[in-house]
Scaffold this motif. Sequence first.
Motif, PDB file in Angstrom:
ATOM      1  N   UNK A  27      30.406 -37.649 -19.868  1.00 61.37           N
ATOM      2  CA  UNK A  27      31.587 -37.126 -19.195  1.00 61.37           C
ATOM      3  C   UNK A  27      32.594 -38.248 -18.936  1.00 61.37           C
ATOM      4  N   UNK A  28      33.828 -37.844 -18.614  1.00 66.24           N
ATOM      5  CA  UNK A  28      34.882 -38.802 -18.303  1.00 66.24           C
ATOM      6  C   UNK A  28      34.610 -39.424 -16.937  1.00 66.24           C
ATOM      7  N   UNK A  29      34.737 -40.734 -16.850  1.00 68.32           N
ATOM      8  CA  UNK A  29      34.584 -41.470 -15.606  1.00 68.32           C
ATOM      9  C   UNK A  29      35.946 -42.029 -15.197  1.00 68.32           C
ATOM     10  N   UNK A  30      36.231 -41.965 -13.881  1.00 68.11           N
ATOM     11  CA  UNK A  30      37.519 -42.450 -13.385  1.00 68.11           C
ATOM     12  C   UNK A  30      37.309 -43.321 -12.155  1.00 68.11           C
ATOM     13  N   UNK A  31      38.146 -44.329 -12.024  1.00 71.18           N
ATOM     14  CA  UNK A  31      38.195 -45.164 -10.833  1.00 71.18           C
ATOM     15  C   UNK A  31      39.651 -45.285 -10.413  1.00 71.18           C
ATOM     16  N   UNK A  32      39.892 -45.192  -9.112  1.00 72.24           N
ATOM     17  CA  UNK A  32      41.262 -45.253  -8.594  1.00 72.24           C
ATOM     18  C   UNK A  32      41.407 -46.483  -7.698  1.00 72.24           C
ATOM     19  N   UNK A  33      42.466 -47.252  -7.928  1.00 73.02           N
ATOM     20  CA  UNK A  33      42.740 -48.468  -7.168  1.00 73.02           C
ATOM     21  C   UNK A  33      43.985 -48.229  -6.313  1.00 73.02           C
ATOM     22  N   UNK A  34      43.864 -48.191  -4.994  1.00 78.50           N
ATOM     23  CA  UNK A  34      45.050 -47.970  -4.151  1.00 78.50           C
ATOM     24  C   UNK A  34      45.910 -49.220  -4.035  1.00 78.50           C
ATOM     25  N   UNK A  35      47.195 -49.022  -3.904  1.00 76.91           N
ATOM     26  CA  UNK A  35      48.119 -50.120  -3.650  1.00 76.91           C
ATOM     27  C   UNK A  35      49.292 -49.578  -2.849  1.00 76.91           C
ATOM     28  N   UNK A  36      50.108 -50.466  -2.328  1.00 76.26           N
ATOM     29  CA  UNK A  36      51.193 -50.095  -1.416  1.00 76.26           C
ATOM     30  C   UNK A  36      52.545 -50.351  -2.069  1.00 76.26           C
ATOM     31  N   UNK A  37      53.486 -49.435  -1.839  1.00 75.77           N
ATOM     32  CA  UNK A  37      54.840 -49.541  -2.380  1.00 75.77           C
ATOM     33  C   UNK A  37      55.825 -49.575  -1.219  1.00 75.77           C
ATOM     34  N   UNK A  38      56.727 -50.553  -1.222  1.00 79.35           N
ATOM     35  CA  UNK A  38      57.765 -50.675  -0.205  1.00 79.35           C
ATOM     36  C   UNK A  38      59.091 -50.170  -0.761  1.00 79.35           C
ATOM     37  N   UNK A  39      59.922 -49.530   0.079  1.00 79.61           N
ATOM     38  CA  UNK A  39      61.202 -49.000  -0.421  1.00 79.61           C
ATOM     39  C   UNK A  39      62.234 -50.100  -0.584  1.00 79.61           C
ATOM     40  N   UNK A  40      63.112 -49.917  -1.532  1.00 80.42           N
ATOM     41  CA  UNK A  40      64.208 -50.849  -1.766  1.00 80.42           C
ATOM     42  C   UNK A  40      65.532 -50.111  -1.915  1.00 80.42           C
ATOM     43  N   UNK A  41      65.502 -48.836  -2.266  1.00 78.43           N
ATOM     44  CA  UNK A  41      66.719 -48.090  -2.587  1.00 78.43           C
ATOM     45  C   UNK A  41      67.664 -47.876  -1.415  1.00 78.43           C
ATOM     46  N   UNK A  42      67.218 -47.719  -0.140  1.00 83.34           N
ATOM     47  CA  UNK A  42      68.196 -47.479   0.924  1.00 83.34           C
ATOM     48  C   UNK A  42      69.146 -48.643   1.161  1.00 83.34           C
ATOM     49  N   UNK A  43      68.830 -49.827   0.641  1.00 85.17           N
ATOM     50  CA  UNK A  43      69.672 -50.982   0.900  1.00 85.17           C
ATOM     51  C   UNK A  43      71.046 -50.811   0.250  1.00 85.17           C
ATOM     52  N   UNK A  44      71.066 -50.263  -0.954  1.00 84.89           N
ATOM     53  CA  UNK A  44      72.325 -50.063  -1.665  1.00 84.89           C
ATOM     54  C   UNK A  44      72.154 -48.897  -2.625  1.00 84.89           C
ATOM     55  N   UNK A  45      73.228 -48.193  -2.861  1.00 82.66           N
ATOM     56  CA  UNK A  45      73.186 -47.090  -3.804  1.00 82.66           C
ATOM     57  C   UNK A  45      72.752 -47.584  -5.175  1.00 82.66           C
TER      58      UNK A  45
END
Length: 385
Positions: free
Chosen positions: A145-163
């Motif tokens: 069968x298919x085996x999967x592993x998930x690696x979490x990571x964090x994303x910070x916003x950048x778009x509100x600074x400028x259009x």
Amino acid sequence: MIELSAKLTTGTVYLAGEALECCISFCYTAQPEHRNSQSHCDALENLAWASAQIHCFYSTSKNTGDKTPTIGKTTSLEVTSCDIGDVVFHTKPKILFCDLTIPLGETKTFWYRESLPIEAPPSYRGTSVKYSYKITIATQKVGSHIKMVRIPFRVLPISPIMNLQDLAALCGNETTEELQPTNPFSEERKVETPLTMALQVLQNLTARRSPNSYMITNTRGKVGRFCLFKSAYKLGEDIVGTFDFSVGTVTCMQVSVSLQPEEVIKSKSPAKNVNKETSSRSMTVARYHEVTLGLTQSQLILPIPLHITPAFEVDDVSLSWRLHFEFVTTNEKLLPNPEDKDWTAPLNVPIETMVWNLPVKIYSTLPKQITQHSIVNDAYTMCIK
């Protein structure tokens, strides 16, 4: 047995628009009970294929089961029952290999590199909604069968600074200087990208000092003056301000300041005059408290935690930040005169509590500053039998 090992080589925190790298290794190791009786035909293992891609999961606290539309077409790596929420964003799966043969004791290593969209929603765990990111690595052994592993990571916003369109226009309007003579000894000119432009704007916004003074009053008179040296901050910075109670006509006994998020859920109701719903605002991520009775001056130092989410706005939710002030005041004269030798503190004091909210802007910081103080695991393993 094949052991899959995956490690984020560029850290676990990224700005929207950055590229991440993941080192993925497949090692064929013999089990101890079979090591002595290993035959020649068992000295090779075969994997049919392996792929990697990024998923962004969205979930709500109500758990209504309503499905959120997925950005892009569905892929072969479907969401399993152990994943909480719906996929609102995913990258195209990248094939690492097809029909891989691994000799006993050897390791095959592959690299996965992917850039995050600059308009991607940030990682966020709010009172009503949650956004989380994971790298999904899937593989299949021949006949299994298919085996999967998930690696979490964090994303910070950048778009509100400028259009984003303004950033793209600034990058596209760079002068080429093709008609000028070239200097073979000069350094090659760096090409500005929307991400680097946004980082420059971020630095300028948060480094600018613009002191603002506020006179704090209630129905009985002046409580004092508060001065905030700037209104835009990065994660990890200190919010610094001063209180001046010498100008007050009302005694301030104590003051507390809390850093609180303001989460606004955008309603999808078709009814008129119903376009948003504000969630609970009682959550506090940092607090300052001081007894100010008898003080004429006081200083506010409120650290901004690195784990919170900076201000952002997407289709479903927006997040902003504020300083929540609570002043405990009284009209009684509590302190004795200098000539009074015998003075006892009163048992009961009539008090009033006044609240005040002051918006502040909190932006992202460089991911390296967060990674240095983070203990999040960046390496995962999985056994494929």
